[in-house]
Write a protein that holds these residues in place. Structure first.
Motif, mmCIF file in Angstrom:
data_model
loop_
_atom_site.group_PDB
_atom_site.id
_atom_site.type_symbol
_atom_site.label_atom_id
_atom_site.label_comp_id
_atom_site.label_asym_id
_atom_site.label_seq_id
_atom_site.Cartn_x
_atom_site.Cartn_y
_atom_site.Cartn_z
ATOM 1 N N LYS A 52 -7.751 4.649 -6.505
ATOM 2 C CA LYS A 52 -8.219 4.209 -5.194
ATOM 3 C C LYS A 52 -8.604 2.758 -5.353
ATOM 4 O O LYS A 52 -9.027 2.343 -6.425
ATOM 5 N N LEU A 53 -8.477 1.977 -4.298
ATOM 6 C CA LEU A 53 -8.972 0.613 -4.386
ATOM 7 C C LEU A 53 -9.420 0.167 -3.012
ATOM 8 O O LEU A 53 -9.084 0.791 -2.005
ATOM 9 N N SER A 54 -10.207 -0.911 -2.977
ATOM 10 C CA SER A 54 -10.743 -1.270 -1.668
ATOM 11 C C SER A 54 -10.155 -2.571 -1.118
ATOM 12 O O SER A 54 -10.412 -2.915 0.027
ATOM 13 N N HIS A 55 -9.353 -3.278 -1.911
ATOM 14 C CA HIS A 55 -8.775 -4.516 -1.406
ATOM 15 C C HIS A 55 -7.514 -4.832 -2.200
ATOM 16 O O HIS A 55 -7.487 -4.635 -3.410
ATOM 17 N N CYS A 56 -6.494 -5.305 -1.521
ATOM 18 C CA CYS A 56 -5.239 -5.618 -2.209
ATOM 19 C C CYS A 56 -4.570 -6.790 -1.515
ATOM 20 O O CYS A 56 -4.441 -6.816 -0.286
ATOM 21 N N ARG A 57 -4.178 -7.784 -2.302
ATOM 22 C CA ARG A 57 -3.351 -8.876 -1.777
ATOM 23 C C ARG A 57 -2.042 -8.899 -2.541
ATOM 24 O O ARG A 57 -2.010 -8.631 -3.748
ATOM 25 N N VAL A 58 -0.965 -9.199 -1.845
ATOM 26 C CA VAL A 58 0.336 -9.157 -2.502
ATOM 27 C C VAL A 58 1.169 -10.342 -2.035
ATOM 28 O O VAL A 58 1.034 -10.802 -0.894
ATOM 29 N N HIS A 59 1.978 -10.891 -2.934
ATOM 30 C CA HIS A 59 2.973 -11.875 -2.522
ATOM 31 C C HIS A 59 4.290 -11.621 -3.246
ATOM 32 O O HIS A 59 4.339 -11.624 -4.473
ATOM 33 N N GLY A 75 10.730 -13.601 4.970
ATOM 34 C CA GLY A 75 9.850 -13.414 3.817
ATOM 35 C C GLY A 75 8.391 -13.531 4.223
ATOM 36 O O GLY A 75 7.561 -12.699 3.845
ATOM 37 N N HIS A 76 8.106 -14.537 5.031
ATOM 38 C CA HIS A 76 6.729 -14.739 5.482
ATOM 39 C C HIS A 76 6.275 -13.566 6.351
ATOM 40 O O HIS A 76 5.156 -13.062 6.202
ATOM 41 N N THR A 77 7.153 -13.140 7.257
ATOM 42 C CA THR A 77 6.826 -12.014 8.145
ATOM 43 C C THR A 77 6.481 -10.774 7.339
ATOM 44 O O THR A 77 5.457 -10.113 7.581
ATOM 45 N N VAL A 78 7.335 -10.460 6.370
ATOM 46 C CA VAL A 78 7.120 -9.224 5.602
ATOM 47 C C VAL A 78 5.882 -9.334 4.714
ATOM 48 O O VAL A 78 5.095 -8.395 4.615
ATOM 49 N N ASN A 79 5.665 -10.506 4.080
ATOM 50 C CA ASN A 79 4.463 -10.659 3.251
ATOM 51 C C ASN A 79 3.187 -10.521 4.083
ATOM 52 O O ASN A 79 2.220 -9.887 3.658
ATOM 53 N N THR A 80 3.192 -11.118 5.272
ATOM 54 C CA THR A 80 2.024 -11.007 6.154
ATOM 55 C C THR A 80 1.786 -9.544 6.518
ATOM 56 O O THR A 80 0.653 -9.049 6.445
ATOM 57 N N PHE A 81 2.868 -8.876 6.844
ATOM 58 C CA PHE A 81 2.780 -7.464 7.207
ATOM 59 C C PHE A 81 2.272 -6.619 6.032
ATOM 60 O O PHE A 81 1.404 -5.749 6.193
ATOM 61 N N LEU A 82 2.813 -6.893 4.829
ATOM 62 C CA LEU A 82 2.382 -6.152 3.635
ATOM 63 C C LEU A 82 0.885 -6.307 3.428
ATOM 64 O O LEU A 82 0.180 -5.350 3.118
ATOM 65 N N LYS A 89 -1.452 -7.097 5.644
ATOM 66 C CA LYS A 89 -2.234 -6.454 6.715
ATOM 67 C C LYS A 89 -2.338 -4.953 6.493
ATOM 68 O O LYS A 89 -3.302 -4.330 6.877
ATOM 69 N N ASN A 90 -1.288 -4.371 5.892
ATOM 70 C CA ASN A 90 -1.214 -2.911 5.765
ATOM 71 C C ASN A 90 -1.248 -2.443 4.320
ATOM 72 O O ASN A 90 -0.833 -1.317 4.020
ATOM 73 N N SER A 91 -1.748 -3.295 3.424
ATOM 74 C CA SER A 91 -1.575 -3.018 1.994
ATOM 75 C C SER A 91 -2.209 -1.694 1.560
ATOM 76 O O SER A 91 -1.622 -0.958 0.770
#
Ligand SMILES: *[C@@H]1O[C@H](CO)[C@@H](O)[C@H](O)[C@H]1NC(C)=O
Ligand SMILES: *[C@@H]1O[C@H](CO)[C@@H](O)[C@H](O)[C@H]1NC(C)=O
Length: 251
Positions: A183-190, A202-209, A211-213
């Motif tokens: 379990k985790l409480s925060h995730c950032r991905v690029h 690429g930007h659209t999908v990264n932003t979406f990822l 927001k919904n990580s």
């Protein structure tokens, strides 16, 4: 015929690899815990906790790899159903942060052959390559390139089926099966270079990822857990297959 040949080669290969067992109390396990101690779980928790600073640098005599950074050759993902479908890999992954792991609990049930460990990792930062193709919620995702992940407040539970075979006259522990949940409480991905480097997509999908990580990771939890279990089962057996139990879990 082919199968028999491969079988023979494997037998020969395993015959020449003789396991060198540890033959003294190691500095990274101060004193063994005792199976009959009513507080054996508290003791094992301290044992594992005490090993982490040593694991950070690696413990070559029992094949424990360096945990800081931790190198993982491959984390494979194959998920064909549900809101997230994804196939591919994270390759040559370096994880920074695992050496700050704390042991939350251990639970040993020898009769049932079970050993569970709860771990907390404040943050993990990874660099790797990725190749992925699939659909994330409603968006398509395809790409090959560099990936960066930042995970915060990661709680991991490792559930193990264990046996205690005798090797070269000494009892050791063998992990027969492992399940990893997290379990985790925060995730950032690029993910770099999505859609062959198409910047807008690429930007659209990264932003979406991003927001919904957490929701996406939740969908992939079992898959990633299985992939991590595959890696850590080997690490556990390489290590604990060489440490006679008398040095960490005495009678
Ligand atoms: C471990 O945690 C401390 C305190 O948060 C931090 O300063 C340090 O960078 C961490 N070590 C690693 C290797 O991540
Ligand atoms: C960290 O994770 C635990 C367990 O998932 C949770 O109870 C806790 O609230 C989280 N802490 C923060 C600061 O997010």
């Amino acid at each position: 015929m082919r199968g028999a040949q491969i079988g023979l080669v494997l037998m020969l290969a395993s015959a020449v690899v003789s396991i060198k067992l540890l033959n003294r109390q190691p500095e990274w396990i101060k004193i063994p815990c005792h199976r009959k101690d009513p507080k054996v779980n508290e003791c094992l928790k301290n044992t594992f906790q005490g090993m982490f600073p040593f694991m950070a640098r690696g413990i070559p005599e029992v094949n424990i790899p360096r945990f800081e950074p931790l190198f993982i050759e491959k984390i494979g993902i194959t998920k064909g159903h549900g809101a997230v479908t994804l196939a591919g890999n994270f390759n040559h992954l370096y994880a920074h942060g695992p050496s700050n792991t704390t042991t939350i609990y251990t639970s040993l049930d020898e009769k049932a052959g079970k050993l569970d460990i709860g771990l907390h990792i404040p943050f993990i930062r990874t660099e790797s390559q990725y190749d992925l193709k699939g659909n994330i919620l409603l968006l398509p995702l395809v790409g090959v390139g560099d990936a960066k992940l930042y995970l915060k407040n990661v709680t991991t539970e490792v559930f193990m089926k264990v046996t205690f075979p005798t090797i070269e006259g000494e009892e050791v522990m063998k992990v027969e099966h492992m399940k990893v949940e997290f379990k985790l409480s925060h995730c950032r991905v690029h993910l770099d270079n999505l859609f062959n480097g198409n910047k807008v997509l690429g930007h659209t999908v990264n932003t979406f990822l991003n927001k919904n990580s957490l929701e996406i990771l939740d969908e992939l939890n079992e898959n990633i857990g299985d992939s991590l279990a595959f890696v850590f089962l080997k690490v556990m057996n390489d290590a604990f297959g060489r440490i006679p139990t008398k040095y960490w879990l005495a009678a």
